[in-house]
Design a protein around this motif. Structure first.
Motif, short mmCIF file in Angstrom:
data_model
loop_
_atom_site.label_atom_id
_atom_site.label_comp_id
_atom_site.label_asym_id
_atom_site.label_seq_id
_atom_site.Cartn_x
_atom_site.Cartn_y
_atom_site.Cartn_z
N TRP A 99 -4.07 -29.16 -51.83
CA TRP A 99 -2.76 -29.79 -52.03
C TRP A 99 -2.39 -29.78 -53.51
CZ3 TRP A 99 0.43 -31.48 -48.12
CH2 TRP A 99 1.56 -32.22 -48.49
N ALA A 100 -3.35 -30.16 -54.36
CA ALA A 100 -3.08 -30.19 -55.80
C ALA A 100 -2.81 -28.80 -56.34
CB ALA A 100 -4.28 -30.82 -56.53
N ALA A 101 -3.55 -27.81 -55.88
CA ALA A 101 -3.35 -26.43 -56.33
C ALA A 101 -1.97 -25.93 -55.91
CB ALA A 101 -4.43 -25.53 -55.77
N THR A 102 -1.54 -26.31 -54.72
CA THR A 102 -0.22 -25.89 -54.25
C THR A 102 0.89 -26.55 -55.07
OG1 THR A 102 -1.07 -25.55 -52.01
CG2 THR A 102 1.31 -25.81 -52.24
N ARG A 103 0.73 -27.81 -55.38
CA ARG A 103 1.71 -28.49 -56.23
C ARG A 103 1.83 -27.78 -57.58
NH1 ARG A 103 1.15 -34.93 -56.45
NH2 ARG A 103 3.06 -34.61 -57.67
N GLU A 104 0.69 -27.35 -58.12
CA GLU A 104 0.73 -26.64 -59.41
C GLU A 104 1.44 -25.30 -59.27
OE1 GLU A 104 0.39 -25.81 -63.32
OE2 GLU A 104 0.04 -27.73 -62.28
N GLN A 105 1.19 -24.59 -58.17
CA GLN A 105 1.89 -23.33 -57.93
C GLN A 105 3.39 -23.53 -57.84
OE1 GLN A 105 0.10 -21.94 -54.31
NE2 GLN A 105 -1.89 -21.52 -55.25
N LEU A 106 3.80 -24.59 -57.18
CA LEU A 106 5.23 -24.87 -57.03
C LEU A 106 5.85 -25.31 -58.35
CD1 LEU A 106 5.13 -26.68 -53.56
CD2 LEU A 106 5.99 -24.38 -54.05
N ARG A 107 5.08 -25.97 -59.20
CA ARG A 107 5.58 -26.30 -60.54
C ARG A 107 5.81 -25.03 -61.35
NH1 ARG A 107 2.46 -31.28 -60.23
NH2 ARG A 107 0.55 -30.19 -60.82
N LYS A 108 4.87 -24.09 -61.23
CA LYS A 108 5.01 -22.83 -61.96
C LYS A 108 6.21 -22.03 -61.47
CE LYS A 108 0.11 -22.29 -63.17
NZ LYS A 108 -1.13 -21.49 -62.96
N ARG A 109 6.55 -22.20 -60.22
CA ARG A 109 7.73 -21.52 -59.66
C ARG A 109 9.03 -22.25 -59.99
NH1 ARG A 109 6.69 -20.30 -53.38
NH2 ARG A 109 8.88 -19.63 -53.57
N GLY A 110 8.90 -23.42 -60.62
CA GLY A 110 10.08 -24.19 -60.99
C GLY A 110 10.67 -24.99 -59.85
N LEU A 111 9.90 -25.21 -58.79
CA LEU A 111 10.39 -25.93 -57.63
C LEU A 111 10.06 -27.42 -57.69
CD1 LEU A 111 9.51 -23.30 -54.87
CD2 LEU A 111 11.66 -23.60 -56.10
N LEU A 112 9.01 -27.77 -58.44
CA LEU A 112 8.63 -29.16 -58.68
C LEU A 112 8.55 -29.40 -60.17
CD1 LEU A 112 5.70 -29.78 -56.13
CD2 LEU A 112 8.08 -30.48 -55.89
N ASP A 113 8.80 -30.65 -60.58
CA ASP A 113 8.64 -30.97 -62.00
C ASP A 113 7.24 -31.53 -62.24
OD1 ASP A 113 8.65 -33.63 -61.15
OD2 ASP A 113 10.74 -33.97 -61.73
N GLU A 114 6.97 -31.98 -63.45
CA GLU A 114 5.63 -32.44 -63.80
C GLU A 114 5.22 -33.68 -63.01
OE1 GLU A 114 3.34 -30.98 -65.68
OE2 GLU A 114 4.73 -29.30 -65.86
N ALA A 115 6.20 -34.47 -62.58
CA ALA A 115 5.91 -35.68 -61.80
C ALA A 115 5.73 -35.38 -60.31
CB ALA A 115 7.03 -36.70 -61.99
N GLY A 116 5.93 -34.12 -59.93
CA GLY A 116 5.81 -33.75 -58.52
C GLY A 116 7.07 -33.96 -57.72
N ASP A 117 8.19 -34.19 -58.42
CA ASP A 117 9.48 -34.34 -57.73
C ASP A 117 10.18 -32.99 -57.66
OD1 ASP A 117 9.21 -37.14 -57.46
OD2 ASP A 117 9.90 -37.43 -59.53
N LEU A 118 11.11 -32.88 -56.71
CA LEU A 118 11.88 -31.65 -56.59
C LEU A 118 12.74 -31.42 -57.82
CD1 LEU A 118 13.22 -31.88 -52.92
CD2 LEU A 118 11.57 -30.21 -53.77
N THR A 119 12.73 -30.20 -58.33
CA THR A 119 13.69 -29.82 -59.35
C THR A 119 14.99 -29.44 -58.65
OG1 THR A 119 13.05 -27.49 -59.24
CG2 THR A 119 11.84 -28.90 -60.81
N GLN A 120 16.01 -29.16 -59.43
CA GLN A 120 17.26 -28.71 -58.82
C GLN A 120 17.05 -27.41 -58.07
OE1 GLN A 120 20.29 -30.37 -58.62
NE2 GLN A 120 20.57 -28.74 -57.10
N THR A 121 16.22 -26.53 -58.63
CA THR A 121 15.91 -25.26 -57.97
C THR A 121 15.19 -25.51 -56.65
OG1 THR A 121 15.72 -24.14 -60.11
CG2 THR A 121 14.72 -23.05 -58.21
N GLY A 122 14.25 -26.45 -56.66
CA GLY A 122 13.53 -26.77 -55.43
C GLY A 122 14.43 -27.38 -54.38
N ALA A 123 15.33 -28.27 -54.82
CA ALA A 123 16.26 -28.89 -53.88
C ALA A 123 17.21 -27.86 -53.29
CB ALA A 123 17.04 -29.99 -54.59
N THR A 124 17.62 -26.91 -54.13
CA THR A 124 18.52 -25.86 -53.66
C THR A 124 17.83 -24.97 -52.63
OG1 THR A 124 19.77 -25.85 -55.73
CG2 THR A 124 19.91 -23.86 -54.35
N LEU A 125 16.57 -24.63 -52.90
CA LEU A 125 15.82 -23.79 -51.96
C LEU A 125 15.67 -24.49 -50.62
CD1 LEU A 125 14.18 -21.12 -51.66
CD2 LEU A 125 12.15 -22.46 -52.22
#
Length: 287
Positions: free
Chosen positions: A209-235
């Motif tokens: 789970w933690a590794a996946t959160r990090e992958q999604l942060r690198k993709r710009g889909l989650l921020d450092e706090a683990g919340d959705l970025t605008q890009t993540g929300a749009t996706l």
């Protein structure tokens, strides 16, 4: 107005779906299935949801369920079919649904004219569902419709849920999201089951789970706090919009007035389910 708010079909789905999903949090279905010799927990869930497909192997379950760890599925499927048969599981599943709805809704609601009307409307909506590329819907669609109105509604709710679900998996694939990535993004909204519940029921470890959160942060889909970025929300919004389009046929077939009526009736039943504790709050949130 957002696409989510504008989607009449999704609004109806959200009203109807709890009538099916309540069984996953209730003790009655688990008791019925455990009486067949199935292990409580993962084996009960996997066998009950996969049973319409027949005695399938783990690969088929992982493919059609999408967000489960394949190694987790392999621990219980096909072992479940050495304990009992899909036919026995289906009968137990229906008995469990019956007992659950009787307890949560009460006899007066189950025997009401509103229940009969809702069942008829929901079944009418399913007439426009398509089997192509929708394995879980297609398998459930081959099952007989129960005679009792509340079980007919439960059956129709199952069909509508799996029809939308099969389409949603296609949308997730288009979005380039793996099963666990979709879970992590869904959990990040704060409106989904907790990460602990997702990991326990889907077989993912805290490290995965933690590794996946990090992958999604690198993709710009989650921020450092683990919340959705605008890009993540749009996706996520794009995936939901595609899901809406793939799931429009039942509600187009039903028509605006009948869809609104089904939403009203099912929404009232679902409200009663929630008030009766069908969906414990402890299981929902980002935790």
């Amino acid at each position: 107005m957002t696409n989510f708010e504008a989607s009449t079909g999704r609004h109806c789905h959200n009203a109807v779906s709890p009538l099916h999903t309540s069984v996953y949090f209730a003790p009655e279905p688990a008791d019925e299935l455990a009486a067949l010799g199935l292990e409580r927990g993962a084996m009960v869930y996997l066998a009950s949801r996969a049973a319409p497909l027949g005695a399938v192997d783990a690969g088929t379950v992982t493919a059609t369920f999408y967000n489960f760890n394949h190694e987790h599925v392999q621990r219980y499927i096909p072992a479940a079919w050495t304990v009992t048969t899909p036919e026995e599981v289906l009968a137990a599943r229906l008995r469990g649904a019956d007992r659950t709805l009787q307890r949560l809704l009460g006899k007066e609601t189950l025997t009401s004219t509103e229940m009969t009307e809702a069942a008829e409307l929901a079944l009418h909506a399913t007439e426009a569902c398509r089997r192509e590329a929708r394995p879980l819907y297609a398998a459930n669609a081959d099952l007989p419709i129960p005679e009792e109105p509340h079980l007919a509604l439960w059956h129709a709710a199952t069909l509508l849920r799996e029809h939308r679900g099969d389409g949603h998996l296609a949308a997730l694939a288009v979005a380039g999201l793996s099963g666990i990535e979709a879970l992590v993004l869904h959990n990040a909204t704060g409106k989904a089951p907790t990460s602990a519940l997702f990991m326990r029921t889907r077989g993912w470890s805290e490290q995965q789970w933690a590794a996946t959160r990090e992958q999604l942060r690198k993709r710009g889909l989650l921020d450092e706090a683990g919340d959705l970025t605008q890009t993540g929300a749009t996706l996520r919004a794009e995936a939901e919009a595609l899901t809406d389009r793939l799931d429009a046929a039942p509600y187009d077939h039903l028509g605006p007035a009948a869809t609104a009526r089904l939403t009203e009736l099912a929404g009232s039943f679902s409200k009663t389910l929630r008030a009766a504790g069908a969906f414990p709050a402890v299981h929902f949130g980002k935790g």
